[in-house]
Design a protein around this motif. Structure first.
Motif, PDB file in Angstrom:
ATOM      1  N   MET A   1      -2.025   7.443   7.639  1.00 37.27           N
ATOM      2  CA  MET A   1      -3.625   8.167   7.438  1.00 37.27           C
ATOM      3  C   MET A   1      -4.520   7.412   8.302  1.00 37.27           C
ATOM      4  SD  MET A   1      -2.970   8.394   3.485  1.00 37.27           S
ATOM      5  CE  MET A   1      -5.749   9.279   3.226  1.00 37.27           C
ATOM      6  N   LEU A   2      -3.925   5.993   8.460  1.00 40.14           N
ATOM      7  CA  LEU A   2      -4.902   4.841   9.479  1.00 40.14           C
ATOM      8  C   LEU A   2      -4.119   4.654  10.942  1.00 40.14           C
ATOM      9  CD1 LEU A   2      -3.975   1.036   7.185  1.00 40.14           C
ATOM     10  CD2 LEU A   2      -6.979   2.915   7.747  1.00 40.14           C
TER      11      LEU A   2
ATOM     12  N   HIS B   1      -0.774   5.768   3.861  1.00 39.62           N
ATOM     13  CA  HIS B   1      -2.259   5.500   4.008  1.00 39.62           C
ATOM     14  C   HIS B   1      -1.794   4.708   5.087  1.00 39.62           C
ATOM     15  CE1 HIS B   1      -4.901   2.551   3.355  1.00 39.62           C
ATOM     16  NE2 HIS B   1      -5.449   3.119   3.015  1.00 39.62           N
TER      17      HIS B   1
ATOM     18  N   SER C   1      -1.259   4.127  -4.654  1.00 35.42           N
ATOM     19  CA  SER C   1      -2.653   2.899  -4.697  1.00 35.42           C
ATOM     20  C   SER C   1      -1.632   1.774  -6.039  1.00 35.42           C
ATOM     21  CB  SER C   1      -3.694   2.884  -4.590  1.00 35.42           C
ATOM     22  OG  SER C   1      -3.830   4.052  -5.768  1.00 35.42           O
TER      23      SER C   1
ATOM     24  N   SER D   1      -9.469   0.916   1.943  1.00 34.32           N
ATOM     25  CA  SER D   1      -9.301   0.977   1.513  1.00 34.32           C
ATOM     26  C   SER D   1      -8.391   2.633   0.468  1.00 34.32           C
ATOM     27  CB  SER D   1     -10.555   0.989  -0.396  1.00 34.32           C
ATOM     28  OG  SER D   1     -10.091   1.773  -1.567  1.00 34.32           O
ATOM     29  N   PRO D   2      -7.280   2.741   0.036  1.00 34.76           N
ATOM     30  CA  PRO D   2      -6.407   3.924   0.039  1.00 34.76           C
ATOM     31  C   PRO D   2      -6.863   4.010  -1.109  1.00 34.76           C
ATOM     32  CG  PRO D   2      -4.966   1.976  -0.154  1.00 34.76           C
ATOM     33  CD  PRO D   2      -6.553   1.126   0.049  1.00 34.76           C
ATOM     34  N   ASP D   3      -7.912   3.845  -1.951  1.00 36.74           N
ATOM     35  CA  ASP D   3      -8.131   4.712  -2.904  1.00 36.74           C
ATOM     36  C   ASP D   3      -9.751   5.616  -2.496  1.00 36.74           C
ATOM     37  OD1 ASP D   3      -6.920   3.809  -4.773  1.00 36.74           O
ATOM     38  OD2 ASP D   3      -7.861   2.618  -5.242  1.00 36.74           O
TER      39      ASP D   3
ATOM     40  N   MET E   1     -10.033   6.947   0.283  1.00 39.39           N
ATOM     41  CA  MET E   1     -10.053   8.181   1.821  1.00 39.39           C
ATOM     42  C   MET E   1      -9.581   8.712   0.215  1.00 39.39           C
ATOM     43  SD  MET E   1      -7.600   6.656   4.621  1.00 39.39           S
ATOM     44  CE  MET E   1      -8.169   5.151   5.583  1.00 39.39           C
TER      45      MET E   1
ATOM     46  N   LEU F   1      -7.287  13.035   8.899  1.00 42.20           N
ATOM     47  CA  LEU F   1      -6.581  12.287   7.492  1.00 42.20           C
ATOM     48  C   LEU F   1      -5.321  13.759   6.469  1.00 42.20           C
ATOM     49  CD1 LEU F   1      -8.950  10.379   5.503  1.00 42.20           C
ATOM     50  CD2 LEU F   1      -7.433   9.886   7.295  1.00 42.20           C
TER      51      LEU F   1
ATOM     52  N   TYR G   1       1.695  10.203  -3.030  1.00 40.94           N
ATOM     53  CA  TYR G   1       0.983   9.291  -2.334  1.00 40.94           C
ATOM     54  C   TYR G   1      -0.088   8.075  -3.424  1.00 40.94           C
ATOM     55  CZ  TYR G   1      -3.550   6.803  -0.105  1.00 40.94           C
ATOM     56  OH  TYR G   1      -4.561   5.878   0.258  1.00 40.94           O
TER      57      TYR G   1
ATOM     58  N   ARG H   1       1.026  -1.145   0.416  1.00 41.59           N
ATOM     59  CA  ARG H   1       0.234  -0.108   0.276  1.00 41.59           C
ATOM     60  C   ARG H   1       0.603   1.292   0.191  1.00 41.59           C
ATOM     61  NH1 ARG H   1       0.635   1.099   5.079  1.00 41.59           N
ATOM     62  NH2 ARG H   1       0.559  -0.186   7.293  1.00 41.59           N
TER      63      ARG H   1
END
Lengths: 534, 534
Positions: A512-513, A509, B238, B249-251, B253, B516, B236, A505
């Motif tokens: 962000m998590l 990310h 993906s 899902s990374p997308d 977000m 975020l 960033y 990933r």
């Protein structure tokens, strides 16, 4: 209702799901025959014989009605459903049990137990059906104390909206219980992960489980209308909406969070009308990759079959008894409203264009006029076709057996498959040698790529399972991620895939998590070590 | 290529998209006739006559090749495409222009301009096609200085994967340009938001735009395979995956983040084969709600029509010339591989079951044998059917005209519609009175509910547009959110819907978005004030 029965501590599901001594003996005999070394089923330890660390907490009187420190509760909540975990269980090894298990019956009790855990620096493990195969339910060694929060008493359907075809499920309801209640009004969720009989709505949403539909809407994600979740920062409840483009989706931030952000207490899921029209076909291919090309043609035609699963020759032989060396493509259509004859004919024609073989009379069409295709028992047949049933029968017999699953774009197929087979095959050869198997099927397919599902097995020295498994799994993770795939398509990340997922990933990310977790769970009470290092 | 042409500063698109004086005069005559008060088109200010605040920054030499402080660049980037903005533009009011406009041609230049802005505490407004109708592109009053970052020079297709049917688009490519390039190889994205001719891939993904397909895959979200975005914290990107269940899902977000987390520089989107088989039907209903019940039946049958859009009697008359008081349901199917006759017959039969009227010969089926249905010009026809074209023609004529769109579950329909019409109708009556119109169509529909799209218009005193609009819009937001809907289904949140969106989403979701943003954009350079208050 399964919820009334005690869970097994060494296999998926409840005590009644445990394989009998006869089944275990037969499995041992088969294993002996396969390896030439005689084995007997290991004894199942009695609950009394299992010694646990004393609980590292005291349950306050106000919670004692639904929080238990009984041994049976703690051992049934020490592990998920991965075979290495069950192997430890059957050997009586419970080094890191939760110190207590909570069974909240209401949102109020859920709040009470969470508040108690936060106030006492206690790890919280949200627990649905306990079928995690990615080590998503274990107590971390680092935790000072831990409580498993089992949702099984929050198991009602709160509301059914027949007009919109959606229902509000409490998180702890099991698959069969939910389907039984929906059946009476002609509706169905039609979400059948392999763990269906023993897993729960909350678990499905938390782990992005993959379901019945091989194409189009494959994950539970696609059926989520809204989610209610309790986090340490408070309740999080999204609005019921059929669609929205307002900001990053509130649901999608929670779906797949695997218990690290909060405890899902209920959700609205979209339902289907029960199918009346069905059509199915099993098409043989002399060549595995010709078969997968047929799958690509069919899925890219957007016919949206409910089933479009191809088994490589090894799996076709094992799972469906296909003789010789043929791949088997199973195509299935279903609809509550529309006869499916033309759809199956189109799909079969495409399969034949790619070298697929099937007799005309083997294309089965049920136009809703009878029960000739014997679909009444499909759920039962489905269950038994899956590895979950009798999973415990082979435990401790010196047989390693596991799976890994992924997804990859078509441009990398079949080279992806060749890479995986070469890499994992080499390690299987080194570690197991003769008797090792490696096979593949597609569980789900998309216009832009398949979701291949690999199974491996082979005899290993009893006691050496973990070490050998680790070598194979590491090779599988490296191969999958290195060749461009995802480390999981629907089994989830848990602790098992965390390190490989980090390589897959975007690096940000993870940050962000962690930011989301800091917001909802600032003291990191919830499932620490899953998904991310906090 | 549109990208080579100068943008208009007072209507959607480029200079060649501006309505001619003849068109503006005709619009004025129509307005005069409607209101009984003679009006003339307002003069278009010359660029020279527009006075702007001096730029509050100096462009370093290293960036001067692609960062402009020219008036024309600054005025074309002051506003999005909402009618109140265009009204200010045509009146020469540019109180808060960006201080400069950057046109990066590469990821390196994108990095350079972002670094410069961060180092100088400069607000960054990511800019695609400039068609935001929710005030997503404006410079906040609070900003010390601001740069609009226009992606129009990053407008190439970097790679096409014909096997997986996906392509890697730079963010700044316009709809028509990407379709023209895909057409030569028989592929298409088939994403046609109303802004299609003038909007970009990056804008679509950033704002979750709604597209061509009325059912099933309605938003751009469903076509995103991977995203590459530059944030102040770094890149960033993906992984290209057809499906995944690995963590949140990374997308997802990033999809819908509306330029608040980073600047999308490119993305892989899923493509379609160009349709060969088509079928369509226009079905009349004497009763609007009988028509919407037909829509529910068809969408719940999961036939997945590409088009399933119903216009209420007011819209049916205006947009399609339907006489009398009939709702019009437009059904359309398309496929590259499968004839669509049976699908349209099933759908039409369901529509008739609900009282719909259509002659058999009015059901048009193109079985791929010819061009009889005149589909060649469909993109052109599509463009002209939309309000975006000639949007500027009515500017300044004392006619208010706007839309709001939402989604709602079927169980709340039609009472939802009644509530909206009553609430918004009352305010229209108070503010506009005679001559006010309010109408509805469905732009997209789901098994669990429709996405209704409301239009309102009416004569207002010239100069009073903003005040009256505000009263109506407030009533619309209150009614939509109060009755259970979403404040936007595909127009996005921007600044316009932010406050109402706060009432709709989980409160903690705002905290999550702020977390975020703190992670990716710690100094809040990116589009501050959009989506959330930081």
């Amino acid at each position: 209702m399964k919820n009334d029965e005690r869970r097994s501590f060494w296999t998926w599901g409840h005590v009644s799901d445990e394989p009998s001594e006869e089944v275990r003996l037969a499995a041992a005999q088969a294993a002996s025959k396969r390896t030439g070394i005689e084995v007997l089923p290991p004894p199942i330890p009695s609950i009394e014989s299992i010694s646990l660390r004393a609980p590292r907490l005291e349950v306050p009187t106000s919670l004692s009605d639904f929080v238990s420190v009984a041994t049976i509760d703690r051992i049934t909540h020490t592990y998920g459903g991965h075979s290495l975990e069950l192997l430890k269980a059957i050997r009586g090894q419970f080094d890191e049990p939760p110190d207590a298990v909570a069974y909240p019956e209401s949102e109020e009790q859920l709040e009470q137990v969470l508040e108690w855990c936060i106030a006492n620096k206690t790890t919280v493990i949200p627990y649905g059906g306990g079928t995690s195969v990615v080590w998503g339910l274990n107590v971390p060694k680092e935790s000072e104390r831990a409580v498993s929060v089992d949702l099984e008493r929050m198991n009602r359907i709160l509301e059914i909206d027949e007009v919109s075809r959606a229902a509000h499920f409490q998180a702890g309801i099991y698959g069969p219980d939910l389907e039984a209640q929906l059946k009476s009004i002609g509706l169905t969720l039609r979400h059948y992960p392999q763990s269906f009989p023993w897993s729960t709505v909350g678990g499905w949403v938390a782990t992005r489980s993959g379901g019945h539909y091989a194409t189009n809407h494959t994950h539970i994600d696609d059926f989520v209308e809204s989610i209610k979740m309790l986090s340490p920062a408070g309740w999080y409840e999204s609005r019921r909406l059929p669609g929205s483009g307002a900001g990053p989706s509130p649901d999608r931030m929670v779906i797949g969070s695997e218990g690290t952000l909060g405890i899902i207490s209920s959700c609205w899921l979209r339902l289907q009308k029960r199918p009346k029209y069905r059509a199915s076909a099993g098409v043989l291919f002399a060549d595995w990759y010709q078969g997968t090309e047929a799958v690509r043609a069919i899925v890219q035609s957007k016919l949206y079959p409910a089933n479009l699963r191809i088994l490589d020759p090894v799996e076709a032989q094992l799972a469906a008894g296909v003789a010789g060396s043929h791949a088997l493509l199973i195509i299935g259509f279903e609809s509550a409203d529309i006869p499916q004859r033309l759809s199956i004919e189109h799909a079969v024609a495409m399969a034949r264009d790619h070298g697929g073989v099937i007799d005309d009379q083997a294309v089965i069409v049920d136009d809703g006029t009878g029960s000739a295709t014997g679909r009444e028992g499909s759920v039962g047949a489905w269950r038994n076709a899956f590895i979950g049933v009798n999973a415990g029968a082979q435990l401790g017999l010196g047989l390693l057996s596991d799976t890994f699953e992924t997804a990859i774009t078509w441009d990398r197929w079949p080279s992806f498959d060749e890479t995986i087979r070469a890499s994992v095959g080499a390690v299987l050869h080194e570690t197991i040698g003769k008797g090792a198997t490696l096979s593949c099927r597609f569980t789900h397919v998309y216009p832009d790529g398949p979701a291949p599902y690999y199974s491996f097995s082979g005899p290993v020295p009893i006691g050496g399972e973990q070490e050998i498994w680790h070598l194979i799994k590491t090779a599988a993770n490296d191969a999958v991620v290195g060749a461009g795939g995802t480390v999981t398509h629907h089994h989830a990340v848990g602790r098992m895939h965390k390190e490989a997922w980090e390589r897959q990933r975007p690096e940000l990310h993870g940050d962000m998590l962690r930011a989301l977790k800091s917001t909802l769970d600032p003291s990191s009470n919830l499932n620490p070590g899953v998904l991310i290092n906090s």
